[in-house]
Design a protein around this motif. Structure first.
Motif, PDB file in Angstrom:
ATOM      1  N   PHE A 113      33.773  15.466 -10.099  1.00 34.09           N
ATOM      2  CA  PHE A 113      32.362  14.409 -10.264  1.00 34.09           C
ATOM      3  C   PHE A 113      31.400  14.584 -11.213  1.00 34.09           C
ATOM      4  N   SER A 114      31.213  13.925 -11.866  1.00 31.71           N
ATOM      5  CA  SER A 114      29.854  14.480 -12.764  1.00 31.71           C
ATOM      6  C   SER A 114      28.766  13.226 -12.356  1.00 31.71           C
ATOM      7  N   PHE A 115      27.609  13.971 -12.225  1.00 30.86           N
ATOM      8  CA  PHE A 115      26.430  13.050 -11.829  1.00 30.86           C
ATOM      9  C   PHE A 115      25.713  12.851 -12.940  1.00 30.86           C
ATOM     10  N   VAL A 116      24.284  12.437 -12.716  1.00 31.15           N
ATOM     11  CA  VAL A 116      22.841  12.131 -13.501  1.00 31.15           C
ATOM     12  C   VAL A 116      21.721  12.318 -12.750  1.00 31.15           C
ATOM     13  N   ASP A 117      20.910  13.919 -13.106  1.00 31.59           N
ATOM     14  CA  ASP A 117      20.128  13.157 -11.781  1.00 31.59           C
ATOM     15  C   ASP A 117      18.688  12.427 -12.052  1.00 31.59           C
ATOM     16  N   TRP A 118      17.732  12.812 -11.776  1.00 31.68           N
ATOM     17  CA  TRP A 118      16.235  11.942 -11.837  1.00 31.68           C
ATOM     18  C   TRP A 118      15.739  11.592 -12.998  1.00 31.68           C
ATOM     19  N   GLU A 119      16.080  13.132 -14.024  1.00 31.35           N
ATOM     20  CA  GLU A 119      15.907  12.981 -15.274  1.00 31.35           C
ATOM     21  C   GLU A 119      17.207  12.900 -16.487  1.00 31.35           C
ATOM     22  N   ASP A 120      17.789  12.345 -15.412  1.00 33.88           N
ATOM     23  CA  ASP A 120      18.567  12.184 -16.848  1.00 33.88           C
ATOM     24  C   ASP A 120      19.739  13.263 -17.809  1.00 33.88           C
ATOM     25  N   GLN A 121      19.778  14.541 -16.588  1.00 33.62           N
ATOM     26  CA  GLN A 121      20.773  15.286 -16.701  1.00 33.62           C
ATOM     27  C   GLN A 121      21.983  15.168 -16.532  1.00 33.62           C
ATOM     28  N   LEU A 122      22.542  15.823 -16.303  1.00 33.16           N
ATOM     29  CA  LEU A 122      23.668  15.770 -16.340  1.00 33.16           C
ATOM     30  C   LEU A 122      24.501  17.172 -15.365  1.00 33.16           C
ATOM     31  N   ILE A 123      25.782  16.958 -14.246  1.00 29.50           N
ATOM     32  CA  ILE A 123      25.522  17.432 -13.219  1.00 29.50           C
ATOM     33  C   ILE A 123      26.992  17.298 -13.584  1.00 29.50           C
ATOM     34  N   HIS A 124      27.922  18.441 -12.786  1.00 27.39           N
ATOM     35  CA  HIS A 124      29.720  18.886 -12.821  1.00 27.39           C
ATOM     36  C   HIS A 124      29.320  19.028 -11.192  1.00 27.39           C
ATOM     37  N   ALA A 125      30.337  19.130 -10.323  1.00 28.00           N
ATOM     38  CA  ALA A 125      30.826  19.691  -8.749  1.00 28.00           C
ATOM     39  C   ALA A 125      32.045  19.451  -9.245  1.00 28.00           C
ATOM     40  N   ARG A 126      32.918  20.752  -8.418  1.00 30.87           N
ATOM     41  CA  ARG A 126      34.391  21.153  -8.052  1.00 30.87           C
ATOM     42  C   ARG A 126      34.159  21.130  -7.014  1.00 30.87           C
ATOM     43  N   LEU A 127      35.146  20.308  -6.259  1.00 34.90           N
ATOM     44  CA  LEU A 127      36.080  21.043  -5.212  1.00 34.90           C
ATOM     45  C   LEU A 127      37.770  21.201  -4.686  1.00 34.90           C
ATOM     46  N   THR A 128      37.504  22.374  -4.412  1.00 31.71           N
ATOM     47  CA  THR A 128      39.220  23.007  -4.604  1.00 31.71           C
ATOM     48  C   THR A 128      39.466  23.039  -2.983  1.00 31.71           C
ATOM     49  N   PHE A 129      40.394  22.497  -2.478  1.00 26.36           N
ATOM     50  CA  PHE A 129      40.883  22.935  -1.251  1.00 26.36           C
ATOM     51  C   PHE A 129      41.495  23.670  -0.939  1.00 26.36           C
ATOM     52  N   ASP A 130      42.033  24.477   0.393  1.00 26.33           N
ATOM     53  CA  ASP A 130      43.054  25.018   0.282  1.00 26.33           C
ATOM     54  C   ASP A 130      43.636  25.372  -0.248  1.00 26.33           C
ATOM     55  N   THR A 131      43.065  26.785  -1.486  1.00 25.81           N
ATOM     56  CA  THR A 131      43.492  27.152  -2.542  1.00 25.81           C
ATOM     57  C   THR A 131      43.016  29.141  -2.602  1.00 25.81           C
ATOM     58  N   PRO A 132      43.905  29.721  -2.651  1.00 25.54           N
ATOM     59  CA  PRO A 132      45.478  29.888  -1.720  1.00 25.54           C
ATOM     60  C   PRO A 132      46.099  29.978  -1.283  1.00 25.54           C
ATOM     61  N   ARG A 133      44.854  29.663   0.448  1.00 26.55           N
ATOM     62  CA  ARG A 133      45.668  29.161   1.660  1.00 26.55           C
ATOM     63  C   ARG A 133      44.880  28.278   2.532  1.00 26.55           C
ATOM     64  N   TRP A 134      45.111  27.863   3.771  1.00 28.79           N
ATOM     65  CA  TRP A 134      45.031  26.877   3.922  1.00 28.79           C
ATOM     66  C   TRP A 134      43.443  26.939   4.246  1.00 28.79           C
ATOM     67  N   ASP A 135      42.913  26.292   4.188  1.00 26.82           N
ATOM     68  CA  ASP A 135      41.038  26.326   4.756  1.00 26.82           C
ATOM     69  C   ASP A 135      40.391  27.532   3.775  1.00 26.82           C
ATOM     70  N   HIS A 136      40.529  27.942   3.077  1.00 29.94           N
ATOM     71  CA  HIS A 136      39.982  28.584   1.982  1.00 29.94           C
ATOM     72  C   HIS A 136      39.752  27.884   0.835  1.00 29.94           C
TER      73      HIS A 136
END
Length: 356
Positions: free
Chosen positions: A230-253
């Motif tokens: 995801f890439s977002f902008v906040d109220w001050e127009d700053q750019l914020i990134h987020a990454r979700l990674t699932f089940d790596t290297p094992r399930w539920d990790h």
């Protein structure tokens, strides 16, 4: 409390273990029975048909964990049932009529589609950060794949896999607006026992509200890979990134990383979370157990879940989105994985990491 599992295969056994765990932990006396095409080597009570199970077992919870190609038929047979229904994703297949399913479930006391990544702490924290800071989505992308080549389980195809990422986009950003597909490319193949030209891969462009989305999902990925960016902008127009990674290297990790970048390229990490659950007996079941715990709390104590369950309306809306992917995908000639006289199928007793 009585729990009826319709389809005691791979998914059904996982639900059995999860419900046994959470009911034992809560001290709730529970009986589990199942419906299947044939009786298995298990002490659980067996029913050959759904009507008989509903009449003689009177379940408080019904779990629909049959193969996805059977979901619609099973759900229609629950007409008149008034307890709580848990349905493994997806709700149905792109060839099923949804109105009959909705009519059959009109009298249930509760419904939850199992969208398991909603129950990751990583996902929940990102959703909370987005809401608390009022971030606006600028762009999102996902890569969601696994290897189900020559899996013994029938399937409707990659829509059963893509549903996770598509749901997460909307769930993390609930105020962004509707998710509307634009372009869809795909590949069909004989990877599955379900046919010679089953949709195994999709690559899509879409719009979530006003934010463009790109995504790739595949059932023939040679490794399991599950990421959403995801890439977002906040109220001050700053750019914020987020990454979700699932089940790596094992399930539920699972892993969440939220960061910004300075003008010199330096990364400022705002939040990072790595989840590595290791409770004995819950291997591959940590998120599923949390889901089942919330269902149990609602059925037994009427305790609302921290976030609403994925309702029947949610499930239908997601299914309509998946149907668009199936019907709109532009595909070349189907790929052929099986060149010999017989398939070399994964056996039902394969390890959970391989099957998952």
């Amino acid at each position: 409390m009585n729990v009826l599992i319709i389809g005691l295969g791979y998914a059904g056994q996982r639900f059995r273990q999860a419900f046994e765990h959470v009911t034992n932990r809560a001290g709730v006396s529970t009986s589990i029975a199942y419906v299947g095409r044939r009786q298995k080597a298990t002490p659980l009570r067996y029913f050959a048909c759904i009507d008989s199970a509903l009449q003689h077992f009177t379940p408080d919870i019904v779990v629909v964990s049959a193969n996805d190609i059977s979901h619609a038929d099973v759900l229609r047979q629950l007409a008149g049932y008034q307890g709580f229904v848990v349905c493994e994703k997806p709700l149905a297949t792109p060839t099923d009529a949804l109105n009959g399913v909705q009519d059959a479930l009109s009298g249930v006391g509760g419904f939850a589609l199992n969208l398991i990544e909603r129950y990751s702490q990583a996902t929940q924290i990102l959703r909370e950060w987005v809401a608390r800071h009022g971030w606006e989505l600028v762009r999102a992308s996902f890569y969601w794949g696994k290897d189900r080549i020559n899996d013994y389980r029938p399937t409707c195809g990659v829509t059963s896999e893509a549903i996770h990422a598509l749901d997460l986009l909307r769930w993390v950003c609930p105020t962004a607006g509707p998710l509307r597909p634009d372009g869809v490319l795909g590949i069909r193949s004989d990877f599955s026992v379900s046919g010679l030209a089953v949709l195994d891969t999709v690559q899509l462009t879409a719009v979530l509200g006003s934010a463009p989305v790109t995504g790739y999902s595949s059932f023939v990925n040679v490794v399991r890979q599950r990421t959403v960016d995801f890439s977002f902008v906040d109220w001050e127009d700053q750019l914020i990134h987020a990454r979700l990674t699932f089940d790596t290297p094992r399930w539920d990790h699972d892993h969440l990383r939220i960061w910004m970048r300075d003008i010199d390229g330096t990364e400022l990490v705002l939040h990072e979370l790595r989840l590595s659950p290791s409770q004995s007996g819950l291997e591959t079941l940590h998120k599923l157990s949390e889901f089942c715990q919330q269902v149990l709390d609602w059925v037994v104590r009427r305790q609302p879940p921290p976030h609403p369950f994925a309702s029947l309306d949610d499930a239908v809306e997601l299914q309509e989105l998946l149907n668009q992917l199936e019907h709109r995908a532009l595909t070349p000639a189907a790929a052929r994985y099986n060149r010999g006289a017989q398939r070399a199928l994964l056996v039902e007793g394969s390890d959970l990491e391989s099957l998952g």
